[in-house]
Motif scaffolding. Structure first.
Motif, PDB file in Angstrom:
ATOM      1  N   GLU A 122     -15.074  13.138   6.367  1.00 54.78           N
ATOM      2  CA  GLU A 122     -14.650  13.867   5.499  1.00 54.78           C
ATOM      3  C   GLU A 122     -13.366  14.775   5.808  1.00 54.78           C
ATOM      4  N   GLU A 123     -13.206  15.308   6.953  1.00 52.54           N
ATOM      5  CA  GLU A 123     -12.127  15.939   7.296  1.00 52.54           C
ATOM      6  C   GLU A 123     -10.747  15.208   7.126  1.00 52.54           C
ATOM      7  N   THR A 124     -10.856  13.793   7.631  1.00 50.44           N
ATOM      8  CA  THR A 124      -9.707  12.932   7.538  1.00 50.44           C
ATOM      9  C   THR A 124      -9.414  12.652   6.136  1.00 50.44           C
ATOM     10  N   LYS A 125     -10.440  12.417   5.558  1.00 49.74           N
ATOM     11  CA  LYS A 125     -10.086  12.123   4.006  1.00 49.74           C
ATOM     12  C   LYS A 125      -9.762  13.119   3.398  1.00 49.74           C
ATOM     13  N   ARG A 126      -9.955  14.282   3.385  1.00 43.56           N
ATOM     14  CA  ARG A 126      -9.547  15.447   2.914  1.00 43.56           C
ATOM     15  C   ARG A 126      -7.968  15.687   3.120  1.00 43.56           C
ATOM     16  N   SER A 127      -7.858  15.790   4.536  1.00 48.46           N
ATOM     17  CA  SER A 127      -6.445  15.888   4.799  1.00 48.46           C
ATOM     18  C   SER A 127      -5.473  14.740   4.199  1.00 48.46           C
ATOM     19  N   VAL A 157       0.806  -1.107   0.037  1.00 46.92           N
ATOM     20  CA  VAL A 157       0.148  -0.036   0.050  1.00 46.92           C
ATOM     21  C   VAL A 157       0.774   1.355   0.242  1.00 46.92           C
ATOM     22  N   TRP A 158       0.382   2.563  -0.575  1.00 47.95           N
ATOM     23  CA  TRP A 158       0.849   3.655  -0.406  1.00 47.95           C
ATOM     24  C   TRP A 158       0.745   4.012   1.040  1.00 47.95           C
ATOM     25  N   THR A 159       1.715   4.924   1.452  1.00 50.61           N
ATOM     26  CA  THR A 159       1.516   5.502   3.063  1.00 50.61           C
ATOM     27  C   THR A 159       1.998   6.717   2.963  1.00 50.61           C
ATOM     28  N   VAL A 160       1.698   7.585   4.061  1.00 50.04           N
ATOM     29  CA  VAL A 160       2.346   8.769   4.452  1.00 50.04           C
ATOM     30  C   VAL A 160       2.657   8.627   6.131  1.00 50.04           C
ATOM     31  N   ALA A 161       3.605   9.153   6.260  1.00 47.66           N
ATOM     32  CA  ALA A 161       4.325   9.113   7.550  1.00 47.66           C
ATOM     33  C   ALA A 161       3.963  10.582   8.222  1.00 47.66           C
ATOM     34  N   GLN A 162       3.317  10.554   9.399  1.00 52.45           N
ATOM     35  CA  GLN A 162       2.939  11.718   9.981  1.00 52.45           C
ATOM     36  C   GLN A 162       3.064  11.371  11.550  1.00 52.45           C
ATOM     37  N   GLU A 163       3.793  12.409  12.038  1.00 47.15           N
ATOM     38  CA  GLU A 163       4.103  12.283  13.640  1.00 47.15           C
ATOM     39  C   GLU A 163       4.554  11.011  14.067  1.00 47.15           C
ATOM     40  N   GLY A 164       5.280  10.301  13.581  1.00 48.87           N
ATOM     41  CA  GLY A 164       5.593   8.834  14.084  1.00 48.87           C
ATOM     42  C   GLY A 164       4.559   7.768  13.796  1.00 48.87           C
ATOM     43  N   LYS A 200     -15.575   6.324  -3.744  1.00 50.41           N
ATOM     44  CA  LYS A 200     -16.700   6.581  -2.646  1.00 50.41           C
ATOM     45  C   LYS A 200     -16.155   5.576  -1.350  1.00 50.41           C
ATOM     46  N   GLY A 201     -16.349   5.935  -0.385  1.00 52.12           N
ATOM     47  CA  GLY A 201     -16.332   4.874   0.822  1.00 52.12           C
ATOM     48  C   GLY A 201     -14.775   4.794   0.948  1.00 52.12           C
ATOM     49  N   GLN A 202     -13.741   5.419   0.959  1.00 51.93           N
ATOM     50  CA  GLN A 202     -12.512   5.333   1.307  1.00 51.93           C
ATOM     51  C   GLN A 202     -12.231   5.665   2.655  1.00 51.93           C
ATOM     52  N   VAL A 203     -11.285   4.999   3.489  1.00 55.00           N
ATOM     53  CA  VAL A 203     -11.251   5.347   4.765  1.00 55.00           C
ATOM     54  C   VAL A 203      -9.636   5.476   5.063  1.00 55.00           C
ATOM     55  N   VAL A 204      -9.101   6.133   6.142  1.00 54.32           N
ATOM     56  CA  VAL A 204      -7.934   6.185   6.302  1.00 54.32           C
ATOM     57  C   VAL A 204      -7.583   5.430   7.628  1.00 54.32           C
ATOM     58  N   ILE A 205      -6.601   4.666   7.537  1.00 53.58           N
ATOM     59  CA  ILE A 205      -6.023   3.766   8.590  1.00 53.58           C
ATOM     60  C   ILE A 205      -4.778   4.369   9.220  1.00 53.58           C
ATOM     61  N   GLU A 206      -5.166   4.499  10.600  1.00 51.40           N
ATOM     62  CA  GLU A 206      -3.917   5.374  11.080  1.00 51.40           C
ATOM     63  C   GLU A 206      -3.145   3.900  12.010  1.00 51.40           C
ATOM     64  N   ILE A 207      -1.711   3.566  11.658  1.00 44.18           N
ATOM     65  CA  ILE A 207      -0.970   2.820  12.416  1.00 44.18           C
ATOM     66  C   ILE A 207      -0.083   3.572  13.329  1.00 44.18           C
ATOM     67  N   ASP A 208      -0.004   2.892  14.460  1.00 43.09           N
ATOM     68  CA  ASP A 208       0.868   3.637  15.327  1.00 43.09           C
ATOM     69  C   ASP A 208       1.870   2.325  16.199  1.00 43.09           C
ATOM     70  N   ASP A 209       2.586   2.820  16.766  1.00 44.91           N
ATOM     71  CA  ASP A 209       3.743   1.831  17.587  1.00 44.91           C
ATOM     72  C   ASP A 209       2.564   0.970  18.649  1.00 44.91           C
ATOM     73  N   ARG A 248      -1.417  13.598  -2.497  1.00 46.29           N
ATOM     74  CA  ARG A 248      -0.960  14.527  -3.674  1.00 46.29           C
ATOM     75  C   ARG A 248       0.119  15.178  -3.639  1.00 46.29           C
ATOM     76  N   ARG A 249       0.714  15.319  -2.564  1.00 46.65           N
ATOM     77  CA  ARG A 249       1.997  15.851  -2.390  1.00 46.65           C
ATOM     78  C   ARG A 249       2.974  14.958  -2.610  1.00 46.65           C
ATOM     79  N   LYS A 250       3.074  13.571  -2.038  1.00 50.38           N
ATOM     80  CA  LYS A 250       3.898  12.695  -2.050  1.00 50.38           C
ATOM     81  C   LYS A 250       3.826  11.864  -3.456  1.00 50.38           C
ATOM     82  N   TYR A 251       2.601  11.800  -3.828  1.00 47.99           N
ATOM     83  CA  TYR A 251       2.440  10.977  -5.352  1.00 47.99           C
ATOM     84  C   TYR A 251       1.663  11.833  -6.316  1.00 47.99           C
ATOM     85  N   PRO A 252       2.189  12.959  -6.684  1.00 47.34           N
ATOM     86  CA  PRO A 252       1.244  13.877  -7.494  1.00 47.34           C
ATOM     87  C   PRO A 252       0.866  13.164  -8.880  1.00 47.34           C
ATOM     88  N   PHE A 253       1.586  12.692  -9.475  1.00 48.03           N
ATOM     89  CA  PHE A 253       1.031  12.282 -10.916  1.00 48.03           C
ATOM     90  C   PHE A 253       0.066  10.867 -10.910  1.00 48.03           C
TER      91      PHE A 253
END
Length: 126
Positions: free
Chosen positions: A84-89, A28-35, A116-125, A95-100
């Motif tokens: 919606e706020e989490t999905k927009r963020s 999967v694609w991923t974005v690291a944010q605050e650990g 439609k129906g996408q979710v954001v999974i947050e993975i932590d230690d 888009r910044r990491k994988y623009p094209f």
């Protein structure tokens, strides 16, 4: 090893676990944010169902085909959010990491009606 030690890889192999304990790996694609690692995926996917049933996961750097390129790191799914706020963020971060790639895949998803129906999974230690 912690999730932050992975840095901000282009792809991760996300291993979720079935009820019988068998692991299932998915690149999967991923974005690291605050650990933490954030993953954008369809809400009805099997990886989401497995993560809701068992929040324990493992992640490792990989290539686009899922070939693991480093050590596995234990993690836990802290949240699976479809608001919606989490999905927009998350969409902005992707888009910044994988623009094209995001532009092309978003257009395809709109045309096919699968955006439609996408979710954001947050993975932590753990």
């Amino acid at each position: 090893m912690k999730l932050s030690d992975l840095g901000n890889p282009k792809y991760i192999a996300l291993e979720t676990f079935r009820k019988n304990g068998q692991g299932v790996k998915t690149p999967v694609w991923t974005v690291a944010q605050e650990g933490k690692l954030l993953v954008w995926t369809p809400g009805d996917s099997w990886k989401v169902r497995r993560a809701r049933s068992n929040p324990r996961v493992r992640v490792a750097r990989c290539d686009m085909r899922g070939n693991v390129q480093g050590p596995w790191v234990e993690g836990v799914v802290r949240s699976i959010s479809g608001d919606e706020e989490t999905k927009r963020s998350m969409a902005g971060l992707l888009r910044r990491k994988y623009p094209f790639a995001v532009a092309v895949l978003s257009l395809i998803a709109v045309i096919r009606g699968t955006n439609k129906g996408q979710v954001v999974i947050e993975i932590d230690d753990p």
